[in-house]
Design an enzyme around this catalytic site. Structure first.
Site, PDB file in Angstrom:
ATOM      1  N   HIS A 140      17.438 -79.362 -55.423  1.00  0.00           N
ATOM      2  CA  HIS A 140      16.010 -79.067 -55.274  1.00  0.00           C
ATOM      3  C   HIS A 140      15.338 -78.959 -56.649  1.00  0.00           C
ATOM      4  O   HIS A 140      14.336 -79.627 -56.925  1.00  0.00           O
ATOM      5  CB  HIS A 140      15.843 -77.763 -54.489  1.00  0.00           C
ATOM      6  CG  HIS A 140      14.420 -77.358 -54.264  1.00  0.00           C
ATOM      7  ND1 HIS A 140      13.742 -77.647 -53.093  1.00  0.00           N
ATOM      8  CD2 HIS A 140      13.543 -76.707 -55.049  1.00  0.00           C
ATOM      9  CE1 HIS A 140      12.504 -77.183 -53.192  1.00  0.00           C
ATOM     10  NE2 HIS A 140      12.359 -76.599 -54.372  1.00  0.00           N
ATOM     11  N   GLU A 141      15.919 -78.128 -57.506  1.00  0.00           N
ATOM     12  CA  GLU A 141      15.313 -77.951 -58.837  1.00  0.00           C
ATOM     13  C   GLU A 141      15.427 -79.238 -59.656  1.00  0.00           C
ATOM     14  O   GLU A 141      14.517 -79.565 -60.423  1.00  0.00           O
ATOM     15  CB  GLU A 141      15.966 -76.774 -59.569  1.00  0.00           C
ATOM     16  CG  GLU A 141      15.857 -75.425 -58.863  1.00  0.00           C
ATOM     17  CD  GLU A 141      14.438 -74.998 -58.516  1.00  0.00           C
ATOM     18  OE1 GLU A 141      13.506 -75.418 -59.218  1.00  0.00           O
ATOM     19  OE2 GLU A 141      14.256 -74.274 -57.505  1.00  0.00           O
TER      20      GLU A 141
ATOM     21  N   HIS B 264      12.467 -81.307 -58.929  1.00  0.00           N
ATOM     22  CA  HIS B 264      11.324 -80.883 -59.758  1.00  0.00           C
ATOM     23  C   HIS B 264      11.500 -81.372 -61.203  1.00  0.00           C
ATOM     24  O   HIS B 264      10.559 -81.847 -61.841  1.00  0.00           O
ATOM     25  CB  HIS B 264      11.228 -79.346 -59.783  1.00  0.00           C
ATOM     26  CG  HIS B 264      10.676 -78.727 -58.533  1.00  0.00           C
ATOM     27  ND1 HIS B 264       9.441 -79.050 -58.028  1.00  0.00           N
ATOM     28  CD2 HIS B 264      11.181 -77.762 -57.709  1.00  0.00           C
ATOM     29  CE1 HIS B 264       9.208 -78.317 -56.943  1.00  0.00           C
ATOM     30  NE2 HIS B 264      10.248 -77.530 -56.720  1.00  0.00           N
TER      31      HIS B 264
ATOM     32  N   GLU C 204       6.478 -80.396 -54.956  1.00  0.00           N
ATOM     33  CA  GLU C 204       7.440 -80.048 -53.911  1.00  0.00           C
ATOM     34  C   GLU C 204       7.943 -81.302 -53.188  1.00  0.00           C
ATOM     35  O   GLU C 204       9.076 -81.320 -52.692  1.00  0.00           O
ATOM     36  CB  GLU C 204       6.776 -79.077 -52.916  1.00  0.00           C
ATOM     37  CG  GLU C 204       7.727 -78.360 -51.993  1.00  0.00           C
ATOM     38  CD  GLU C 204       8.566 -77.272 -52.663  1.00  0.00           C
ATOM     39  OE1 GLU C 204       8.373 -77.009 -53.871  1.00  0.00           O
ATOM     40  OE2 GLU C 204       9.433 -76.703 -51.976  1.00  0.00           O
TER      41      GLU C 204
END
Lengths: 508, 508
Positions: free
Chosen positions: B271-272, B275, B301
Site C-alpha cells: 500500500h505505502e 503511494h 489513494e
C-alpha cells in the site's frame, strides 16, 4: 529592561532552524537514499541561510543593546550573543559566498589531488582558501583585539591566526598555543623515543573476527554506563563517526564497525559518547539560546578524549570491563587482561593522524599547527608545503610519507576552509588531563571507582564543573574554576609518563 | 513576462522548508529518542510557520499576477499556485491558530475519551472542530464557487462541505460524491450479503509465526519489483505505516510487522509502496513547485489501493509471487496457493475501518461521509452521533459496536480537524479500478503480465497517465484523459463482483 523577549524568541527560532538543518545532515550521513543528495544539499542550504538571515538582522543587535543582565546567566547570554552577532555581521555576504564556493571547489580538488597523488592539483585551491582566511581574519581581528583588552598585543601575523583560532577556541592565541605546544613537545619527543626502543605490544588479539552486533551492543552498553542517555540520544552507523545535537534532549552519535579489528568501533563509540555526554549535560535553562553549545572545540574534545583515553584505555577501566568483554567474545578468554590493555595502548609512529595512538597523535597536530601558521603568515609558500611536511615528519617520527596523499593531503580540514582548527584537538587533550587530575583530587581515587564500574561520581563532577555551563563560561573560566589553573601541558605529560612507565617499563 | 524567477525561487524555498519539516516528522516517527519530542514539536512548528509566512507574502500574489504562461506547464503552475495562495491567504492567522489549538486539545480529549469509552469527553471538542470547520468553509466557499464557474449551485449546507472537501479532493462536491456512493452502496450491499451467506475462507495459514526479517525482505523485494526505487527511497519501521516525501528523489515508506500475522506488514508495505511509486514518478521539471504533489488524496489513494488490492491481492499476482513466498516461509508449502489467495481475500463485516477487508471497507467510509455531512449541516447533533453511528452499523453490517471506542471514537481524523477527508479513501479505490480497466485495455492482459512477474508495462502506463503529472492535471482531467470517463463506481463494482464470484462462487 531585562533580556528582551523578542531577542529570546528570535534566538529560539534561529536554534530551531539550526537544529533542523542538523537533523537533515544527520539523516544525510545515516539513512538518506543515494538519490536524495542533491535535493538535500539545497534544503540544508535554505535552512542555514534562514538561520543566518534571522540572526544577523539589525534588530538583534538593538535587542542585545537594550538588554541588561539581571543574573549571571543573562550576562553570559548577552555577552555570547553579542560576540556571535558582531562576528556574523562583520563578514559581508560576498565573502561568505566566496568562502562557500572556494571550499566547494577545494573539496573536489582535494579529492582529485589525493587520488592522483598530485599536490599541484590542490595547491591553487589552498592558496585561495588562505587568501580568503586572511581577508576574514583582517575583518575580525579588531573585534578580537577589543574583546581581549589593552594587554593583547600580538604580532601582525599572529593577530590573523588568532582571529581564525578564536572562532574555534575563543580566547586562545597563537603565541599561547605555541608556548604550551613547545612544552608538550619537549616532554613528548623523548617519551616517544623511549617507547620506540622497546618491543611493541602484540595486538594480534585485537585483529581477529569480532561479531559486529556484539561490538555494537558492548560499545553502547559501556557508553550508557559512562553516562550517555538513550532517552536523549541514539547511535547509528555512518562512514565517519560524529556527534550531532538537536538540543540537549536529542544528542546523537554515530560509529562504524570493523568486524576484524576491535578498537575501531569501541573507541570511536566512547569518543563520540564523550561528546554526547557533554551536550546532554547543558543546563535546561540554556536551551534555545547560543549558550547551549560547547564552550570551545577544545573543551568539547576534552570530554571525548577524557572518556576515550583516560577512562576507556586505562587499566582500572578494563578491570571492570574485561570480564564483560570476554563474556561477549569468548575467544578473548585466552588473552590475559594485561595483554589486552597493552594492545589497546600500543604506541607507534605512523603516517596518518586519524590512525595515530594516544601519544604520537599530538606530534601530528603540532606539525599542522606550525605549518598552517607559517602558511597564513606567508613564511611558508604553499608550493613548499610538501617538502616542509616531509621534513618535519622525518624530524618528529623518523619516517617520511612515500606520497603526499599519505602526507600533506591526508586531512580534509583546510579544503573546508578550517584554518586554526587543528590545535583544538591537542588543546582538548591537555584540558582532559587537567580536569581529570582535579576530579581525581576532589573525588578521591577515580581508579578505584573505575575498577568498580562507578562512573556516576565522575559524571556528576563533569556535569557540575564543565557540562552544565555550555558557553555560559569560557574555556578559560571553566579550566580555572575547575582546576585552579590555566591551560597547562603538565598534567597530561605526567599522565603520559606514568602510563608509559606502567605499560612499557621505560621513562623519558 | 513568463513565470517570474522570483516566484520560482520563493516556491523552491517554501518546498525546501516543507520538505525539511517532513524529514523532522519522519524522524519523529522512526528514530527519534523519546526525550526529543518536545524540542522536535517546536522545530517542526517553526519550519511550518516559516513556510507559511514565505508563501502568503503578498509579493507572491503579485508575481502570480505578473506571470504569463508560455507552456502548459507554466499555465498549470500559475493555476495551482494561485489556488493555493488564495486559499492560504483567505484564512486569518487567528483562525489558523484557533484550529491548531482546538485540534491539539481535541486530540488529547479523543485519546482520553477512547480510553474511558466516554463520548461525552470528546463531544464538546467535536462541536468546536465543527464550528471552526464551518467558519473556514464560509471563508473559502466563494473561492471554490468562483473556480467551479456559474454552473455550480450547491445547497447551502453542501457548499460548506464542498469547501472543506475541496482541500483534499479539488473539484469534488458533496452531491457528486453522494451520487457515486449511492451507486456503490446499491451494488455493494447485496454483494456483501451474498458473501455473508457462504463459509468464510480459513485464514489460519496467515495466523502463524512468520520471521519478521523475512517478512520485511519479502515485502520490500516485491515493492521494488513493482517499481518502488530504493535509490530514491527506503523503508523503516513505525507504529503507523505512512509515506512521506522530501522531493521525488527521496520518498520514504514505513511499515509495522506482526510476527504472527502475515498480512499486516506485507499489504501495508505494498500500500505505502503504491503511494511511494506515485511520488517517485513526478516529472523532474515539477520539482520545487506546488505541482510536485499528488493531484488529490483520491488519486494518491488510487495508486496505493491499485498496488495493494488489484495487484497484490489478485490470484495472478500470487501465481508469480507464491513460490518466492514459500521459499522464504517453508511452512507455507503445505498451503495450496488458491487457499492462500482466498485467505488474503477473506470478506467479513467488522467494527474497525482500518482492519476491514477490501469490500466492507467502503461501508465504513460511506457511514462516515453521511454522518460528517449531517453534522456539518446541523442535521445531526453531535450528541446524537453515537446513536446514529450504531444504527447505521447495524443497517450496513448487521453488527453494532459494543462501545463507542469501537464505534464513533475509533478514528483520529475529526480530532485533527479533518472534515471532508474520509470520502477520499473510497474515491481513490473507485479510481483505481477505472485506471486498471483502462490500463488493461491499453496493455492487453495485465493478468497474464502479473503471472509472469512483469510489472514494468503497468508502471510505465501509470507513469505516463497519472504519476508524471503531479498536480499539473486535476484528478478529473487525469481520469478523463486516462480512462475517457469521469468518476464512476461501475468498474470497481465489476471488479468486486468478479472477484467474489471467483473466490466465493456467489454473485450479487
Amino acid at each position: 529592561m531585562p533580556v528582551p523577549d523578542a531577542l529570546l524568541q528570535r534566538l529560539a527560532e534561529v536554534a530551531d532552524l539550526a537544529h533542523a538543518a542538523a537533523v537533515l545532515e544527520w539523516d544525510q550521513e545515516t539513512y538518506m537514499p543515494p538519490g536524495g543528495a542533491e535535493a538535500r544539499g539545497r534544503q540544508v542550504a535554505t535552512l542555514r541561510r534562514f538561520a543566518h538571515e534571522r540572526f544577523v538582522d539589525e534588530r538583534v543587535g538593538e535587542w542585545i543593546e537594550a538588554g541588561t543582565a539581571e543574573s549571571d546567566l543573562d550576562a553570559a547570554l548577552l555577552r555570547v550573543t553579542a560576540r556571535d552577532w558582531r562576528r556574523a555581521t562583520l563578514l559581508p555576504s560576498r565573502l561568505v559566498s566566496e568562502k562557500a564556493e572556494a571550499s566547494a571547489r577545494a573539496k573536489g580538488a582535494w579529492k582529485a589531488a589525493r587520488e592522483a597523488d598530485s599536490f599541484e592539483l590542490f595547491a591553487p585551491h589552498l592558496e585561495r582558501i588562505l587568501a580568503l582566511a586572511r581577508e576574514e581574519a583582517d575583518l575580525v581581528r579588531p573585534l578580537v583585539a577589543e574583546e581581549r583588552g589593552p594587554g593583547y598585543a600580538p604580532s601582525g601575523a599572529d593577530a590573523r591566526y588568532d582571529a581564525l583560532l578564536d572562532a574555534f577556541e575563543p580566547g586562545a592565541s597563537a603565541s599561547g598555543v605555541a608556548a604550551v605546544f613547545a612544552e608538550l613537545r619537549e616532554g613528548l619527543v623523548p617519551l616517544v623515543a623511549a617507547v620506540a626502543g622497546t618491543e611493541p605490544p602484540d595486538d594480534a588479539c585485537l585483529r581477529q573476527p569480532f561479531d559486529a552486533d556484539a561490538q555494537w551492543a558492548f560499545g553502547l552498553d559501556v557508553a550508557q554506563q559512562l553516562g550517555y542517555s538513550l532517552d536523549h540520544g541514539r547511535q547509528d552507523r555512518s562512514a565517519h563517526p560524529f556527534t550531532t545535537a538537536f538540543g540537549a534532549t536529542d544528542v546523537r552519535i554515530t560509529t562504524r564497525v570493523d568486524p576484524d579489528f576491535f578498537p575501531t568501533a569501541f573507541f570511536s563509540t566512547i569518543h563520540e559518547a564523550g561528546h554526547g555526554i557533554y551536550e546532554q549535560g547543558f543546563a535546561p535553562e540554556l536551551a534555545g539560546t547560543p549558550l547551549a553549545d560547547g564552550a570551545s572545540l577544545g573543551v568539547h574534545e576534552s570530554q571525548s578524549r577524557l572518556y576515550e583515553n583516560l577512562v576507556a584505555r586505562s587499566a582500572p577501566f578494563w578491570t571492570w570491563a574485561y570480564p564483560m568483554l570476554e563474556a561477549r567474545f569468548p575467544h578473548l578468554q585466552d588473552v590475559p587482561r594485561d595483554a589486552f590493555v597493552r594492545a589497546v595502548n600500543r604506541v607507534e609512529p605512523s603516517l596518518i593522524r586519524v590512525e595515530a595512538d594516544e601519544l604520537t597523535y599530538h606530534l601530528h597536530v603540532l606539525l599542522r599547527f606550525e605549518l598552517e601558521r607559517a602558511m597564513l603568515s606567508g613564511d611558508l609558500a604553499v608550493s613548499d608545503l610538501p617538502g616542509a611536511w616531509n621534513e618535519r615528519m622525518t624530524e618528529s617520527f623518523g619516517i617520511a610519507p612515500p606520497t603526499d596523499a599519505d602526507g600533506c593531503l591526508q586531512d580534509i580540514h583546510w579544503s573546508l576552509g578550517a584554518v586554526g582548527y587543528f590545535p583544538t584537538y591537542t588543546l582538548g587533550t591537555l584540558m582532559s588531563a587537567q580536569l581529570w587530575t582535579a576530579a581525581d583530587a576532589d573525588l578521591g581515587g577515580l581508579d578505584a571507582q573505575m575498577e568498580r564500574g562507578e562512573f556516576d561520581p565522575l559524571l556528576g563532577w563533569l556535569r557540575e564543573h564543565v557540562h552544565r555551563w555550555g558557553r555560559a563560561k569560557t574555556a578559560g573560566q571553566i579550566l580555572r574554576d575547575a582546576t585552579g589553573s590555566d591551560l597547562d601541558a603538565g598534567p597530561w605529560l605526567t599522565y603520559a609518563r606514568e602510563k608509559v612507565q606502567r605499560l612499557y617499563g621505560v621513562g623519558a
